[in-house]
Design an enzyme around this catalytic site. Sequence first.
Site, PDB file in Angstrom:
ATOM      1  N   LYS A  47       0.975  -1.291  -0.005  1.00 41.18           N
ATOM      2  CA  LYS A  47       0.039  -0.116   0.015  1.00 41.18           C
ATOM      3  C   LYS A  47       0.892   1.289   0.076  1.00 41.18           C
ATOM      4  O   LYS A  47       0.671   2.186  -0.751  1.00 41.18           O
ATOM      5  CB  LYS A  47      -0.944  -0.137   1.085  1.00 41.18           C
ATOM      6  CG  LYS A  47      -2.083  -1.181   1.071  1.00 41.18           C
ATOM      7  CD  LYS A  47      -2.915  -1.164   2.156  1.00 41.18           C
ATOM      8  CE  LYS A  47      -3.725  -2.680   2.044  1.00 41.18           C
ATOM      9  NZ  LYS A  47      -4.615  -3.047   3.316  1.00 41.18           N
ATOM     10  N   GLN A  82      -4.674  -1.647   9.417  1.00 40.67           N
ATOM     11  CA  GLN A  82      -4.588  -2.834   8.788  1.00 40.67           C
ATOM     12  C   GLN A  82      -5.406  -3.996   9.389  1.00 40.67           C
ATOM     13  O   GLN A  82      -4.944  -4.032  10.792  1.00 40.67           O
ATOM     14  CB  GLN A  82      -3.224  -3.174   8.501  1.00 40.67           C
ATOM     15  CG  GLN A  82      -2.890  -4.475   7.839  1.00 40.67           C
ATOM     16  CD  GLN A  82      -3.404  -4.396   6.500  1.00 40.67           C
ATOM     17  OE1 GLN A  82      -3.500  -3.269   5.750  1.00 40.67           O
ATOM     18  NE2 GLN A  82      -3.876  -5.664   5.777  1.00 40.67           N
ATOM     19  N   ASP A 131     -11.008   2.290   3.578  1.00 45.40           N
ATOM     20  CA  ASP A 131     -11.190   1.038   3.404  1.00 45.40           C
ATOM     21  C   ASP A 131     -12.746   0.922   3.016  1.00 45.40           C
ATOM     22  O   ASP A 131     -13.352  -0.315   2.721  1.00 45.40           O
ATOM     23  CB  ASP A 131     -11.122   0.239   4.602  1.00 45.40           C
ATOM     24  CG  ASP A 131      -9.546  -0.322   4.589  1.00 45.40           C
ATOM     25  OD1 ASP A 131      -9.275  -0.702   3.445  1.00 45.40           O
ATOM     26  OD2 ASP A 131      -8.881  -0.565   5.613  1.00 45.40           O
TER      27      ASP A 131
HETATM   28  N1  GUN Z   1      -6.700  -7.099   5.937  1.00 41.35           N
HETATM   29  C1  GUN Z   1      -7.019  -7.747   4.961  1.00 41.35           C
HETATM   30  N2  GUN Z   1      -7.454  -6.980   3.687  1.00 41.35           N
HETATM   31  C2  GUN Z   1      -7.484  -5.837   4.313  1.00 41.35           C
HETATM   32  C3  GUN Z   1      -7.803  -4.604   3.722  1.00 41.35           C
HETATM   33  O1  GUN Z   1      -8.468  -4.451   2.659  1.00 41.35           O
HETATM   34  N3  GUN Z   1      -8.074  -3.516   4.622  1.00 41.35           N
HETATM   35  C4  GUN Z   1      -7.680  -3.527   5.617  1.00 41.35           C
HETATM   36  N4  GUN Z   1      -7.595  -2.328   6.626  1.00 41.35           N
HETATM   37  N5  GUN Z   1      -7.163  -4.759   6.240  1.00 41.35           N
HETATM   38  C5  GUN Z   1      -7.201  -5.850   5.514  1.00 41.35           C
END
Ligand code: GUN
Length: 281
Positions: free
Chosen positions: A53, A97, A120
Amino acid sequence: MAQIIDGKIISAQIKEELKQKVAERKRTQGTEICLAVIQVGSDPASTVYVGNKKKACAYIGIASLAYELPEETTQEELLELIHELNDNDKVHGILVQLPLPGQINENAVIRAIDPKKDVDGFHLQSVGALCIGQSGFVSCTPAGIIQLLKRSGIEIAGKECVVVGRSNIVGKPMALLLLRENATVTVAHSKTKDLREVTGRADILVVAVGRPKMITREYVKEGAVVIDVGIHRDENNKLCGDVDYDDVAPICSAITPVPGGVGPMTIAMLMHNCVEAGTVR
Ligand code: GUN
């Protein structure tokens, strides 16, 4: 032979478009979009995702603030950081996350994020807005699947769509997005009776069950479009999805591979949401 829906190419197109938009914003407004990324603990998979990211942000020209908090961080400490970031006008997006360590309630954390910064799309307000057709951030993986379909010239309106899986992050928002595109939508799950009969009706089948190669050709109508959200390692340590690709590809009209299908779209749509978050006001 099936059309292979290439998520690497489509995500690269989206990132290129966003890069130009961000450069234009910098030129005209002289300010930067900023995403705060919070990781609690050092789960290796989370570290890889968070790293990807941050790299995508750098590529597009979005600033990222990384918060790497220790495993034993309390819920109060994390909530305090989120409140600070909510109040910081220079921060446009906040991403925590998941999963979080056991002492922290994920729902409480997601609820604490300002919906205007919820890139998200996990906040109750974002999910509610999607449900009643109002504007708000949409969960990145299902939003990416809509882009894969549209940019591959696949019509959604009027189609029978079956989503296998009902998670908050993929299955449920996927169903709502397909409905918003005027599809007829069925959500199947682990308690569905006669799954093959249900999936066999689908013109567009989206599979997010989390079981390697579960969907074989017996589950798929000839000529269907098959979207595979799963990612696993098979018995030979090769990446595979929830769909048995070699078995299904010969009978469908279009299919996403694993890797290189849905996966790359999630980050592209996160970047899209960050640009929106930085543009809205
Ligand atoms: N953990 C696994 N996929 C995601 C996601 O798309 N966003 C977040 N914040 N955590 C994750």
